[in-house]
Design a protein around this motif. Structure first.
Motif, PDB file in Angstrom:
ATOM      1  N   GLU A  55       0.824  -1.212   0.000  1.00  0.00           N
ATOM      2  CA  GLU A  55       0.000   0.000   0.000  1.00  0.00           C
ATOM      3  C   GLU A  55       0.858   1.262   0.000  1.00  0.00           C
ATOM      4  O   GLU A  55       0.550   2.235  -0.704  1.00  0.00           O
ATOM      5  N   THR A  56       1.939   1.253   0.758  1.00  0.00           N
ATOM      6  CA  THR A  56       2.800   2.440   0.822  1.00  0.00           C
ATOM      7  C   THR A  56       3.375   2.767  -0.548  1.00  0.00           C
ATOM      8  O   THR A  56       3.366   3.929  -0.983  1.00  0.00           O
ATOM      9  N   ARG A  57       3.864   1.757  -1.239  1.00  0.00           N
ATOM     10  CA  ARG A  57       4.440   2.011  -2.553  1.00  0.00           C
ATOM     11  C   ARG A  57       3.357   2.407  -3.557  1.00  0.00           C
ATOM     12  O   ARG A  57       3.581   3.257  -4.424  1.00  0.00           O
ATOM     13  N   THR A  58       2.185   1.804  -3.444  1.00  0.00           N
ATOM     14  CA  THR A  58       1.094   2.165  -4.349  1.00  0.00           C
ATOM     15  C   THR A  58       0.734   3.634  -4.215  1.00  0.00           C
ATOM     16  O   THR A  58       0.469   4.320  -5.210  1.00  0.00           O
ATOM     17  N   ARG A  59       0.727   4.126  -2.998  1.00  0.00           N
ATOM     18  CA  ARG A  59       0.333   5.521  -2.741  1.00  0.00           C
ATOM     19  C   ARG A  59       1.491   6.511  -2.880  1.00  0.00           C
ATOM     20  O   ARG A  59       1.305   7.707  -2.663  1.00  0.00           O
ATOM     21  N   SER A  60       2.648   6.039  -3.245  1.00  0.00           N
ATOM     22  CA  SER A  60       3.832   6.898  -3.234  1.00  0.00           C
ATOM     23  C   SER A  60       3.739   8.029  -4.244  1.00  0.00           C
ATOM     24  O   SER A  60       2.987   7.963  -5.226  1.00  0.00           O
ATOM     25  N   ALA A  61       4.507   9.067  -3.984  1.00  0.00           N
ATOM     26  CA  ALA A  61       4.600  10.189  -4.923  1.00  0.00           C
ATOM     27  C   ALA A  61       5.365   9.751  -6.165  1.00  0.00           C
ATOM     28  O   ALA A  61       5.834   8.616  -6.263  1.00  0.00           O
ATOM     29  N   LEU A 101      -6.630   2.092  -5.657  1.00  0.00           N
ATOM     30  CA  LEU A 101      -5.995   2.567  -4.421  1.00  0.00           C
ATOM     31  C   LEU A 101      -5.181   3.826  -4.678  1.00  0.00           C
ATOM     32  O   LEU A 101      -5.202   4.776  -3.879  1.00  0.00           O
ATOM     33  N   ARG A 102      -4.483   3.872  -5.793  1.00  0.00           N
ATOM     34  CA  ARG A 102      -3.660   5.044  -6.107  1.00  0.00           C
ATOM     35  C   ARG A 102      -4.524   6.295  -6.319  1.00  0.00           C
ATOM     36  O   ARG A 102      -4.051   7.414  -6.089  1.00  0.00           O
ATOM     37  N   SER A 103      -5.753   6.118  -6.726  1.00  0.00           N
ATOM     38  CA  SER A 103      -6.626   7.265  -6.997  1.00  0.00           C
ATOM     39  C   SER A 103      -7.311   7.805  -5.748  1.00  0.00           C
ATOM     40  O   SER A 103      -7.968   8.851  -5.811  1.00  0.00           O
ATOM     41  N   THR A 104      -7.164   7.125  -4.601  1.00  0.00           N
ATOM     42  CA  THR A 104      -7.836   7.572  -3.387  1.00  0.00           C
ATOM     43  C   THR A 104      -6.915   8.447  -2.540  1.00  0.00           C
ATOM     44  O   THR A 104      -5.702   8.437  -2.687  1.00  0.00           O
ATOM     45  N   GLU A 105      -7.534   9.203  -1.627  1.00  0.00           N
ATOM     46  CA  GLU A 105      -6.762  10.044  -0.704  1.00  0.00           C
ATOM     47  C   GLU A 105      -5.918   9.190   0.230  1.00  0.00           C
ATOM     48  O   GLU A 105      -6.363   8.107   0.632  1.00  0.00           O
ATOM     49  N   PRO A 106      -4.740   9.663   0.615  1.00  0.00           N
ATOM     50  CA  PRO A 106      -4.076  10.886   0.125  1.00  0.00           C
ATOM     51  C   PRO A 106      -3.334  10.612  -1.180  1.00  0.00           C
ATOM     52  O   PRO A 106      -2.702   9.568  -1.329  1.00  0.00           O
ATOM     53  N   ARG A 107      -3.442  11.530  -2.121  1.00  0.00           N
ATOM     54  CA  ARG A 107      -2.763  11.372  -3.411  1.00  0.00           C
ATOM     55  C   ARG A 107      -1.474  12.199  -3.377  1.00  0.00           C
ATOM     56  O   ARG A 107      -1.449  13.359  -3.787  1.00  0.00           O
ATOM     57  N   SER A 108      -0.423  11.577  -2.905  1.00  0.00           N
ATOM     58  CA  SER A 108       0.841  12.306  -2.756  1.00  0.00           C
ATOM     59  C   SER A 108       1.427  12.694  -4.105  1.00  0.00           C
ATOM     60  O   SER A 108       2.219  13.641  -4.190  1.00  0.00           O
ATOM     61  N   PHE A 109       1.038  11.983  -5.178  1.00  0.00           N
ATOM     62  CA  PHE A 109       1.573  12.357  -6.489  1.00  0.00           C
ATOM     63  C   PHE A 109       1.063  13.727  -6.925  1.00  0.00           C
ATOM     64  O   PHE A 109       1.721  14.414  -7.716  1.00  0.00           O
TER      65      PHE A 109
END
Length: 278
Positions: free
Chosen positions: A172-178, A247-255
């Motif tokens: 999950e951390t990598r998926t949400r990464s910037a 998952l990448r499209s949900t908050e928080p979107r660090s990108f």
């Protein structure tokens, strides 16, 4: 999103040697010329999967993208080609490959000559889109933007979605990464509406639309040994892509915040020239 055409290559017209994957212009059975990307190239089936997913998502969110197609390479195709490198590539690419409409007369985007064709609103949506899909390949050195009929067209997305080269490490951390590489984006300096683009793009990227884009990948590509090694069947592969993108499209979107910060930093530096490579 238009339905993917299923075409058969009938004539090898010419190679496009500026890329390492050696794509080519091919004629097809009744639908004219396409640029074919071959599964036998070094990047393999995963590059074609990225092309299909990103290209279809671009259509869904209204970004200008040439027609996409699945290009079948029959065993008899290209046997008269004298170049042994091309012969070997085609032998490894029998079956389904990726194609994008050939835009005859198009030229590579250069902000010094074609900036008028891309508004700040469109630039912001493209920057958001590339950050979301981790596309490192729309830079000043190689914009992968064509100008054709006085409009910009997005091409060459095989390097995007690079998480799929190592799914086992993608938590999950990598998926949400910037996406720090967004700092090199060719349109970043003109993208002054990334916050607004975030809202607009999310309105288009529903679970249904993402599932539809991923559903356009043929089983034949998903059964390729480089893809199937981590999954029990094509349905499991599709589910992994959908889960990752949702998952990448949900908050928080660090990108998103990374892109905004990168633009702020870029405004303090001198602009770079775009290479003339096509």
């Amino acid at each position: 999103m238009s339905e993917l055409r299923n075409l058969t290559a009938t004539r090898y017209v010419q190679p496009l040697r500026e890329g390492g994957s050696l794509p080519a212009i091919v004629d097809t059975d009744g639908d004219g010329l396409y640029v074919a990307k071959f599964r036998g190239a070094g990047q393999g089936a995963k590059a074609l999967i990225a092309e299909l997913i990103v290209g279809q998502l671009a259509q869904i969110v209204g970004l200008p993208t040439p027609d996409l197609a699945l290009i079948r390479i029959p065993k008899s195709f290209g046997q008269s080609e004298p170049d042994p490198e091309i012969q070997d590539l085609l032998r490894k690419s029998h079956g389904v490959n990726f194609g994008i409409r050939y835009l005859d007369g198009a030229f590579n985007y250069d902000p010094n000559a074609a900036d008028e064709f891309i508004s700040s609103e469109l630039a912001s949506r493209i920057v958001w889109f590339d950050a979301f899909l981790t596309n490192p390949d729309r830079t000043h050195r190689n914009p992968n933007l064509l100008i054709w009929n006085r409009k910009p067209w997005l091409i060459d997305h095989g390097a995007a979605l690079y998480a799929h080269h190592d799914w086992q490490s993608v938590d999950e951390t990598r998926t949400r990464s910037a996406f720090p590489l967004i700092k090199d984006h060719v349109l970043l300096s003109g993208a002054d509406q990334i916050d607004q683009a975030d809202k607009h793009m999310l309105e288009q990227l529903s679970a249904e639309s993402i599932t539809k884009a991923v559903g356009g990948i043929p089983d034949e590509l998903l059964r390729d040994e480089t893809v199937a090694a981590d999954f029990s069947n094509p349905a499991a592969v599709r589910r992994r892509y959908v889960d990752y993108l949702m998952l990448r499209s949900t908050e928080p979107r660090s990108f998103v915040s990374e892109a905004i910060d990168a633009r702020s930093r870029a405004k303090k530096t001198r602009p770079r020239r775009v290479a003339s490579r096509r």
